[in-house]
Motif scaffolding. Sequence first.
Motif, PDB file in Angstrom:
ATOM      1  N   ASP A  57      32.517  45.258  35.828  1.00 23.74           N
ATOM      2  CA  ASP A  57      31.884  45.035  37.134  1.00 23.74           C
ATOM      3  C   ASP A  57      32.819  44.258  38.064  1.00 23.74           C
ATOM      4  O   ASP A  57      32.951  44.580  39.256  1.00 23.74           O
ATOM      5  CB  ASP A  57      30.581  44.257  36.958  1.00 23.74           C
ATOM      6  CG  ASP A  57      29.515  45.066  36.219  1.00 23.74           C
ATOM      7  OD1 ASP A  57      29.648  46.303  36.179  1.00 23.74           O
ATOM      8  OD2 ASP A  57      28.566  44.459  35.694  1.00 23.74           O
ATOM      9  N   LEU A  58      33.473  43.225  37.524  1.00 23.51           N
ATOM     10  CA  LEU A  58      34.384  42.422  38.339  1.00 23.51           C
ATOM     11  C   LEU A  58      35.563  43.248  38.845  1.00 23.51           C
ATOM     12  O   LEU A  58      35.929  43.187  40.022  1.00 23.51           O
ATOM     13  CB  LEU A  58      34.897  41.230  37.527  1.00 23.51           C
ATOM     14  CG  LEU A  58      33.997  40.002  37.422  1.00 23.51           C
ATOM     15  CD1 LEU A  58      34.602  38.998  36.462  1.00 23.51           C
ATOM     16  CD2 LEU A  58      33.803  39.373  38.792  1.00 23.51           C
ATOM     17  N   LEU A  59      36.168  44.011  37.939  1.00 25.71           N
ATOM     18  CA  LEU A  59      37.341  44.791  38.335  1.00 25.71           C
ATOM     19  C   LEU A  59      36.981  45.896  39.318  1.00 25.71           C
ATOM     20  O   LEU A  59      37.749  46.202  40.231  1.00 25.71           O
ATOM     21  CB  LEU A  59      38.015  45.392  37.101  1.00 25.71           C
ATOM     22  CG  LEU A  59      38.974  44.485  36.339  1.00 25.71           C
ATOM     23  CD1 LEU A  59      39.737  45.282  35.289  1.00 25.71           C
ATOM     24  CD2 LEU A  59      39.967  43.816  37.277  1.00 25.71           C
ATOM     25  N   THR A  60      35.824  46.510  39.143  1.00 26.60           N
ATOM     26  CA  THR A  60      35.399  47.551  40.075  1.00 26.60           C
ATOM     27  C   THR A  60      35.196  46.977  41.475  1.00 26.60           C
ATOM     28  O   THR A  60      35.611  47.571  42.479  1.00 26.60           O
ATOM     29  CB  THR A  60      34.102  48.211  39.586  1.00 26.60           C
ATOM     30  OG1 THR A  60      34.330  48.805  38.303  1.00 26.60           O
ATOM     31  CG2 THR A  60      33.645  49.295  40.551  1.00 26.60           C
ATOM     32  N   ALA A  61      34.575  45.796  41.547  1.00 24.66           N
ATOM     33  CA  ALA A  61      34.385  45.143  42.846  1.00 24.66           C
ATOM     34  C   ALA A  61      35.732  44.772  43.463  1.00 24.66           C
ATOM     35  O   ALA A  61      35.939  44.926  44.681  1.00 24.66           O
ATOM     36  CB  ALA A  61      33.512  43.901  42.688  1.00 24.66           C
ATOM     37  N   ALA A  62      36.657  44.269  42.629  1.00 25.59           N
ATOM     38  CA  ALA A  62      37.986  43.918  43.141  1.00 25.59           C
ATOM     39  C   ALA A  62      38.724  45.154  43.632  1.00 25.59           C
ATOM     40  O   ALA A  62      39.412  45.118  44.670  1.00 25.59           O
ATOM     41  CB  ALA A  62      38.790  43.226  42.041  1.00 25.59           C
ATOM     42  N   ALA A  63      38.582  46.261  42.907  1.00 26.83           N
ATOM     43  CA  ALA A  63      39.237  47.506  43.316  1.00 26.83           C
ATOM     44  C   ALA A  63      38.687  47.991  44.653  1.00 26.83           C
ATOM     45  O   ALA A  63      39.437  48.439  45.535  1.00 26.83           O
ATOM     46  CB  ALA A  63      39.055  48.572  42.239  1.00 26.83           C
TER      47      ALA A  63
END
Length: 250
Positions: free
Chosen positions: A105-111
């Motif tokens: 979830d964190l990486l998707t939001a950062a992407a």
Amino acid sequence: MLERYELEAFLTLAEELHFGRTAERLGVSTGRISQTVKKLERRVGTPLFARTSRSVRLTPVGRTLYEDLLPAYRQLRAAVERATAAGRGVLGGLRAGFVTPWGGDLLTAAADALLAAHPGCEVTVREVPLDGGVRALLDGTLDVQLATLPVREPGLTTGPVVLRDDRVLLLPAAHPLAGRPSLGPEDLAGLPLIVPTGTHPGYWLDHHYPRRTPSGAPVGRGPAAATWQEVLSHVTAGRGVAPGAARGAR
């Protein structure tokens, strides 16, 4: 001359040493991987993998072939990626990996934030299996990974801590310790810890899966697991216990 699917099947199986995970990575059936490898071995004229009901390992010939093919394959793939990026007008690509669902979830939001600021980029986010460690970073498959510390590998740079969480212990519901309001490191004495398989360095395993408590009492070893689902299955069956994060419990 090897065809592309033969090359990818061989190199991926040489890394994973597991037909199921190889099939999952390549998006094909396990039977397809088995058939492809057998066909390649017939062409070479000797076994490339030694197989048993419990393990898969490279033969000496297979190891030599892997080491010879890998650099050329990486060069070929990089050339195709550069040409594809140039054709799309992409200014840069980033391959990011995560291990836990909340990490995803964190990486998707950062992407999403990165792409909003720099629409000319391309970001790929993918899951790293429990037994993967930071192998994908070391072999160049990933550019960045949201990993569980400590990481002290030569050639890798550790960035800032982006997430902290309380530690919990996964136990069968009927376990004597399951009713405790809290546990400490000494409570691990004598318990069989379920340890992940794969290429995790010793210092990382010692940190998360210690062999002794702070007072020196031995901590046991339970069955190994390659995925979180395997961990849960072992815990449910009463074969061992496993450390985890509070977010995982929720």
